[in-house]
Design an enzyme around this catalytic site. Structure first.
Site, PDB file in Angstrom:
ATOM      1  N   LEU A  33       0.669  -1.160  -0.137  1.00  0.00           N
ATOM      2  CA  LEU A  33       0.109   0.027  -0.102  1.00  0.00           C
ATOM      3  C   LEU A  33       0.841   1.269   0.070  1.00  0.00           C
ATOM      4  CD1 LEU A  33      -2.822  -1.084   2.561  1.00  0.00           C
ATOM      5  CD2 LEU A  33      -2.654  -1.372  -0.164  1.00  0.00           C
ATOM      6  N   LYS A  84       7.253   3.298  -9.444  1.00  0.00           N
ATOM      7  CA  LYS A  84       7.239   3.653 -10.809  1.00  0.00           C
ATOM      8  C   LYS A  84       7.569   5.199 -11.413  1.00  0.00           C
ATOM      9  CE  LYS A  84       2.400   4.670 -11.327  1.00  0.00           C
ATOM     10  NZ  LYS A  84       1.321   4.502 -12.126  1.00  0.00           N
ATOM     11  N   SER A 124       7.929  -2.395 -19.562  1.00  0.00           N
ATOM     12  CA  SER A 124       7.770  -1.182 -20.118  1.00  0.00           C
ATOM     13  C   SER A 124       8.189  -0.934 -21.399  1.00  0.00           C
ATOM     14  CB  SER A 124       8.044  -0.193 -18.791  1.00  0.00           C
ATOM     15  OG  SER A 124       8.096   1.137 -19.558  1.00  0.00           O
ATOM     16  N   TYR A 149      14.534   4.075 -12.857  1.00  0.00           N
ATOM     17  CA  TYR A 149      13.334   3.381 -12.903  1.00  0.00           C
ATOM     18  C   TYR A 149      13.487   2.495 -14.046  1.00  0.00           C
ATOM     19  CZ  TYR A 149       8.511   2.266 -14.501  1.00  0.00           C
ATOM     20  OH  TYR A 149       7.645   1.395 -15.141  1.00  0.00           O
ATOM     21  N   LYS A 153      13.772  -1.797 -14.674  1.00  0.00           N
ATOM     22  CA  LYS A 153      12.866  -2.774 -15.651  1.00  0.00           C
ATOM     23  C   LYS A 153      13.724  -3.640 -16.484  1.00  0.00           C
ATOM     24  CE  LYS A 153       8.586  -1.563 -14.399  1.00  0.00           C
ATOM     25  NZ  LYS A 153       8.012  -2.605 -13.578  1.00  0.00           N
TER      26      LYS A 153
HETATM   27  P1  NAD Z   1       1.158   1.585  -9.178  1.00  0.00           P
HETATM   28  O1  NAD Z   1       1.939   2.383  -8.328  1.00  0.00           O
HETATM   29  O2  NAD Z   1      -0.405   1.922  -9.128  1.00  0.00           O
HETATM   30  O3  NAD Z   1       1.050  -0.210  -8.637  1.00  0.00           O
HETATM   31  C1  NAD Z   1       2.033  -0.598  -8.081  1.00  0.00           C
HETATM   32  C2  NAD Z   1       1.569  -1.359  -6.683  1.00  0.00           C
HETATM   33  O4  NAD Z   1       2.693  -2.058  -6.263  1.00  0.00           O
HETATM   34  C3  NAD Z   1       1.301  -0.072  -5.613  1.00  0.00           C
HETATM   35  O5  NAD Z   1      -0.004  -0.576  -5.315  1.00  0.00           O
HETATM   36  C4  NAD Z   1       2.425  -0.222  -4.533  1.00  0.00           C
HETATM   37  O6  NAD Z   1       1.861  -0.038  -3.301  1.00  0.00           O
HETATM   38  C5  NAD Z   1       2.801  -1.524  -4.661  1.00  0.00           C
HETATM   39  N1  NAD Z   1       4.165  -2.034  -4.494  1.00  0.00           N
HETATM   40  C6  NAD Z   1       5.231  -1.193  -4.436  1.00  0.00           C
HETATM   41  N2  NAD Z   1       6.359  -1.578  -3.884  1.00  0.00           N
HETATM   42  C7  NAD Z   1       5.926  -2.709  -3.218  1.00  0.00           C
HETATM   43  C8  NAD Z   1       6.581  -3.699  -2.375  1.00  0.00           C
HETATM   44  N3  NAD Z   1       7.872  -3.412  -2.087  1.00  0.00           N
HETATM   45  N4  NAD Z   1       5.803  -4.582  -2.056  1.00  0.00           N
HETATM   46  C9  NAD Z   1       4.219  -4.658  -2.251  1.00  0.00           C
HETATM   47  N5  NAD Z   1       3.847  -3.936  -3.073  1.00  0.00           N
HETATM   48  C10 NAD Z   1       4.422  -2.705  -3.440  1.00  0.00           C
HETATM   49  O7  NAD Z   1       1.353   1.424 -10.637  1.00  0.00           O
HETATM   50  P2  NAD Z   1       0.808   0.919 -11.719  1.00  0.00           P
HETATM   51  O8  NAD Z   1       0.777   1.959 -13.040  1.00  0.00           O
HETATM   52  O9  NAD Z   1      -0.412   0.114 -11.744  1.00  0.00           O
HETATM   53  O10 NAD Z   1       1.973  -0.229 -12.461  1.00  0.00           O
HETATM   54  C11 NAD Z   1       2.153  -1.528 -12.114  1.00  0.00           C
HETATM   55  C12 NAD Z   1       3.302  -1.900 -12.832  1.00  0.00           C
HETATM   56  O11 NAD Z   1       3.306  -1.938 -13.963  1.00  0.00           O
HETATM   57  C13 NAD Z   1       4.536  -1.308 -12.151  1.00  0.00           C
HETATM   58  O12 NAD Z   1       5.586  -2.375 -12.069  1.00  0.00           O
HETATM   59  C14 NAD Z   1       5.115  -0.417 -13.273  1.00  0.00           C
HETATM   60  O13 NAD Z   1       6.254  -0.083 -13.266  1.00  0.00           O
HETATM   61  C15 NAD Z   1       4.690  -1.014 -14.573  1.00  0.00           C
HETATM   62  N6  NAD Z   1       4.275  -0.254 -15.556  1.00  0.00           N
HETATM   63  C16 NAD Z   1       3.354   0.870 -15.477  1.00  0.00           C
HETATM   64  C17 NAD Z   1       3.077   1.507 -16.511  1.00  0.00           C
HETATM   65  C18 NAD Z   1       2.346   2.916 -16.267  1.00  0.00           C
HETATM   66  O14 NAD Z   1       2.318   3.823 -16.935  1.00  0.00           O
HETATM   67  N7  NAD Z   1       1.562   3.015 -15.222  1.00  0.00           N
HETATM   68  C19 NAD Z   1       3.827   1.428 -17.789  1.00  0.00           C
HETATM   69  C20 NAD Z   1       4.718   0.399 -17.922  1.00  0.00           C
HETATM   70  C21 NAD Z   1       5.131  -0.507 -16.720  1.00  0.00           C
HETATM   71  C1  UD1 Z   2       6.829   7.923 -18.968  1.00  0.00           C
HETATM   72  C2  UD1 Z   2       8.191   7.550 -18.622  1.00  0.00           C
HETATM   73  C3  UD1 Z   2       8.300   6.095 -18.742  1.00  0.00           C
HETATM   74  C4  UD1 Z   2       7.060   5.291 -18.317  1.00  0.00           C
HETATM   75  C5  UD1 Z   2       5.984   5.780 -19.027  1.00  0.00           C
HETATM   76  C6  UD1 Z   2       4.843   4.991 -18.589  1.00  0.00           C
HETATM   77  C7  UD1 Z   2       9.441   9.711 -18.651  1.00  0.00           C
HETATM   78  C8  UD1 Z   2      10.557  10.207 -19.043  1.00  0.00           C
HETATM   79  N1  UD1 Z   2       9.319   8.484 -19.197  1.00  0.00           N
HETATM   80  O1  UD1 Z   2       6.896   7.779 -20.425  1.00  0.00           O
HETATM   81  O2  UD1 Z   2       9.619   5.688 -18.476  1.00  0.00           O
HETATM   82  O3  UD1 Z   2       7.555   3.865 -18.685  1.00  0.00           O
HETATM   83  O4  UD1 Z   2       5.717   7.158 -18.554  1.00  0.00           O
HETATM   84  O5  UD1 Z   2       3.590   5.412 -19.121  1.00  0.00           O
HETATM   85  O6  UD1 Z   2       8.574  10.018 -17.607  1.00  0.00           O
HETATM   86  N2  UD1 Z   2       3.749  15.411 -21.591  1.00  0.00           N
HETATM   87  C9  UD1 Z   2       3.101  16.600 -21.643  1.00  0.00           C
HETATM   88  N3  UD1 Z   2       2.843  17.240 -20.496  1.00  0.00           N
HETATM   89  C10 UD1 Z   2       2.632  16.498 -19.425  1.00  0.00           C
HETATM   90  C11 UD1 Z   2       3.035  15.170 -19.312  1.00  0.00           C
HETATM   91  C12 UD1 Z   2       3.596  14.745 -20.478  1.00  0.00           C
HETATM   92  O7  UD1 Z   2       3.628  17.295 -22.628  1.00  0.00           O
HETATM   93  O8  UD1 Z   2       2.394  17.351 -18.303  1.00  0.00           O
HETATM   94  C13 UD1 Z   2       4.065  14.744 -22.799  1.00  0.00           C
HETATM   95  C14 UD1 Z   2       5.451  14.046 -22.805  1.00  0.00           C
HETATM   96  O9  UD1 Z   2       6.260  15.040 -23.217  1.00  0.00           O
HETATM   97  C15 UD1 Z   2       5.295  12.909 -23.716  1.00  0.00           C
HETATM   98  C16 UD1 Z   2       3.726  12.373 -23.721  1.00  0.00           C
HETATM   99  O10 UD1 Z   2       3.043  13.586 -23.166  1.00  0.00           O
HETATM  100  O11 UD1 Z   2       5.555  13.531 -25.285  1.00  0.00           O
HETATM  101  C17 UD1 Z   2       3.617  11.237 -22.965  1.00  0.00           C
HETATM  102  O12 UD1 Z   2       4.084  11.572 -21.465  1.00  0.00           O
HETATM  103  P1  UD1 Z   2       3.942  10.549 -20.070  1.00  0.00           P
HETATM  104  O13 UD1 Z   2       2.490  10.203 -19.802  1.00  0.00           O
HETATM  105  O14 UD1 Z   2       4.693  10.937 -19.087  1.00  0.00           O
HETATM  106  O15 UD1 Z   2       4.670   9.246 -20.622  1.00  0.00           O
HETATM  107  P2  UD1 Z   2       5.995   8.959 -21.466  1.00  0.00           P
HETATM  108  O16 UD1 Z   2       6.800  10.122 -21.406  1.00  0.00           O
HETATM  109  O17 UD1 Z   2       5.933   8.243 -22.752  1.00  0.00           O
END
Ligand code: NAD
Ligand code: UD1
Length: 338
Positions: A33, A84, A124, A149, A153
Site C-alpha cells: 500500500l 514507478k 515497459s 526506474y 525494468k
Molecule cells: P501502481 O503504483 O498503481 O501499482 C504498483 C503497486 O505496487 C502499488 O499498489 C504499490 O503500493 C505496490 N508496491 C510497490 N512496492 C511494493 C513492495 N515492495 N511490496 C508490495 N507492494 C509494493 O502502478 P501501476 O501503474 O499500476 O503499475 C504497475 C506495474 O506496471 C509497475 O511495475 C510499473 O512499473 C509497471 N508499468 C506501469 C506503467 C504505467 O504507465 N502505469 C507503464 C509500464 C510499466
Molecule cells: C513516461 C516515462 C516512462 C514510463 C511511462 C509510463 C518519462 C521520461 N518516461 O513515459 O519511463 O514507462 O511514462 O507510461 O517520464 N507530456 C506533456 N505534458 C505533461 C506530461 C507529459 O506534454 O504534463 C508529454 C510528454 O512529453 C510525452 C507524452 O506527453 O510526449 C507522454 O508523457 P507521459 O505520460 O509522461 O509518458 P512517457 O513520457 O511516454
C-alpha cells in the site's frame, strides 16, 4: 489454485484483478500500500460480486511471503509491485533498486522454494530507450535507460531471462506495456496518482476538473507531424485482458516469452488534447513549454506478436480511453480519497 497478484491494489493491478475474477480465476493480492489503497479492491469486489483475498505484505518481506505460500495454494504470479515514478527514481536510485530489484529477487526465491515457477512481469516500453525505428518489435534492442526506474525494468528482464534459461521449468512472460490510460467504464476504479501527476492523461484530467490551471506541453519541435511527442496509448482494460491471455500462454508451457502490449498507433500530445476535449466536452487550456529532459520524440509498437501468439489485440480506441479517463476523474475528483 489461485493467481498471486503483487501490487494488485494499484492502477493496472486492480483492473487486472477484476478481469481475472471475471474470467473465473481465484485471486490472492499482496501489496504494501505504498502507492495505493485497499479501497480499490473493495470497488473491484463490488464490480465482480466476488471477494478479493488481500494481504498487506511487502515483496521484500521474506517471512511474510513464506507464510503466504504456506496458507494459499498459488499456481502463478502476476508481478506488478514496484515503484514507478521516473523523476523520483533519479532522486532516489537506491530506493528504486532496493525495492524493485531486491523485492523481485526475494519474491522469485520464495516462489521457487514453493515450486511455483509461473510468472508474468510488468515491463515497459522504456526498455527500448530511444528506438532506432518505429513501430518497435520485440526483436529490437533493449537500450540503456536514461533513469533508474527504466534500469530496474531492464535488469528485471535480464534476471528473469537468466533464471528461465538456467531452469526451464519456469514459464515467464515479460509484458512490455506502452502508455496505459483510461479506466474501467463503470468509473469505479482508475488511476489515482499522489500529488501532481507526471504523466499526460492524469494531468489532463486534473486540468479538466480544475485542479491544475493548464497543461504544459513539453516541446513542439520534435520531428513528429505536429512537433509534439508521439506515444502508443492503450486502454487499461485492454492491458488487463492481456494478462489473462498471458496466463493461457503460461499454461501451455511457453518458457520465456516477450510481448509488446500497445495498440500499434501513435498519438501526439495535441491529438490527445483534441480527443479528450471531444470525449469530455471540456476545453483543455495549454501552453507550449521546453522539452522535458529524458523524453523521446516518438514510440509506438508493433503489437502483432501478441495477436499471433496469444490471440490478444487492443480493442478500445483513443476516444474511449479519453472518455473513461474522464468518467473516472469526474466521478472521483480526489481519487479514492472521495
Ligand atoms: P501502481 O503504483 O498503481 O501499482 C504498483 C503497486 O505496487 C502499488 O499498489 C504499490 O503500493 C505496490 N508496491 C510497490 N512496492 C511494493 C513492495 N515492495 N511490496 C508490495 N507492494 C509494493 O502502478 P501501476 O501503474 O499500476 O503499475 C504497475 C506495474 O506496471 C509497475 O511495475 C510499473 O512499473 C509497471 N508499468 C506501469 C506503467 C504505467 O504507465 N502505469 C507503464 C509500464 C510499466
Ligand atoms: C513516461 C516515462 C516512462 C514510463 C511511462 C509510463 C518519462 C521520461 N518516461 O513515459 O519511463 O514507462 O511514462 O507510461 O517520464 N507530456 C506533456 N505534458 C505533461 C506530461 C507529459 O506534454 O504534463 C508529454 C510528454 O512529453 C510525452 C507524452 O506527453 O510526449 C507522454 O508523457 P507521459 O505520460 O509522461 O509518458 P512517457 O513520457 O511516454
Amino acid at each position: 489454485m489461485a493467481i498471486l497478484v503483487t501490487g494488485g491494489s494499484g492502477f493496472i493491478g486492480s483492473h487486472t484483478v477484476l478481469e481475472l475474477q471475471e474470467a473465473g480465476y481465484d485471486v490472492v493480492v499482496i501489496d504494501n500500500l505504498s502507492n495505493s489503497t485497499e479501497k480499490s479492491l473493495k470497488r473491484v469486489e463490488e464490480l465482480s460480486g466476488k471477494p478479493v483475498k488481500f494481504y498487506k505484505i511487502d515483496i521484500r518481506d521474506r517471512e511474510g511471503l513464506e507464510g503466504l505460500f504456506r496458507q494459499e495454494q498459488i499456481d502463478s504470479c502476476i508481478h506488478f509491485a514496484g515503484l514507478k515514478a521516473v523523476g523520483e527514481s533519479v532522486a532516489k536510485p537506491w530506493e528504486y533498486y532496493e525495492n524493485n530489484i531486491g523485492g523481485t529477487l526475494t519474491l522469485v526465491d520464495v516462489m521457487r522454494q514453493n515450486g511455483v515457477k509461473n510468472l508474468i512481469f510488468s515491463s515497459s516500453s522504456t526498455v527500448y530507450g530511444d528506438p532506432d525505428r518505429v513501430p518497435v518489435t520485440e526483436e529490437d534492442p533493449v537500450k540503456k535507460c536514461t533513469n533508474p526506474y527504466g534500469s530496474t525494468k531492464a535488469m528485471q528482464e535480464t534476471i528473469f531471462t537468466d533464471i528461465q534459461k538456467a531452469d526451464p521449468e519456469w514459464n515467464i512472460v515479460l509484458l512490455r506495456y506502452f502508455n496505459p490510460i483510461g479506466a474501467h467504464p463503470s468509473g469505479r476504479i482508475g488511476e489515482d496518482p499522489n500529488g501532481i501527476p507526471n504523466n499526460l492523461m492524469p494531468y489532463i484530467t486534473q486540468v479538466a476538473v480544475g485542479k491544475q490551471p493548464f497543461l504544459r506541453v513539453f516541446g513542439n519541435d520534435y520531428p513528429t507531424p505536429d512537433g509534439t511527442g508521439v506515444r502508443d496509448y492503450i486502454h487499461v482494460v485492454d492491458l488487463a485482458k492481456g494478462h489473462v491471455k498471458a496466463l493461457e500462454r503460461i499454461k501451455a508451457g511457453c518458457g520465456l516469452a516477450i510481448y509488446n502490449l500497445g495498440t500499434g498507433k501513435g498519438y501526439s500530445v495535441l491529438d490527445i488534447v483534441k480527443n479528450f476535449e471531444e470525449a469530455s466536452g471540456v476545453k483543455i487550456p495549454y501552453e507550449i513549454c521546453d522539452r522535458r529532459p529524458g523524453d523521446i520524440a516518438e514510440n509506438y509498437c508493433d503489437a502483432s506478436k501478441a495477436e499471433r501468439e496469444m490471440g490478444w489485440k487492443a480493442e478500445k480506441g483513443i476516444l474511449e480511453m479519453c472518455r473513461d479517463s474522464w468518467n473516472w476523474q469526474k466521478n472521483n475528483p480526489n481519487g479514492y480519497a472521495g
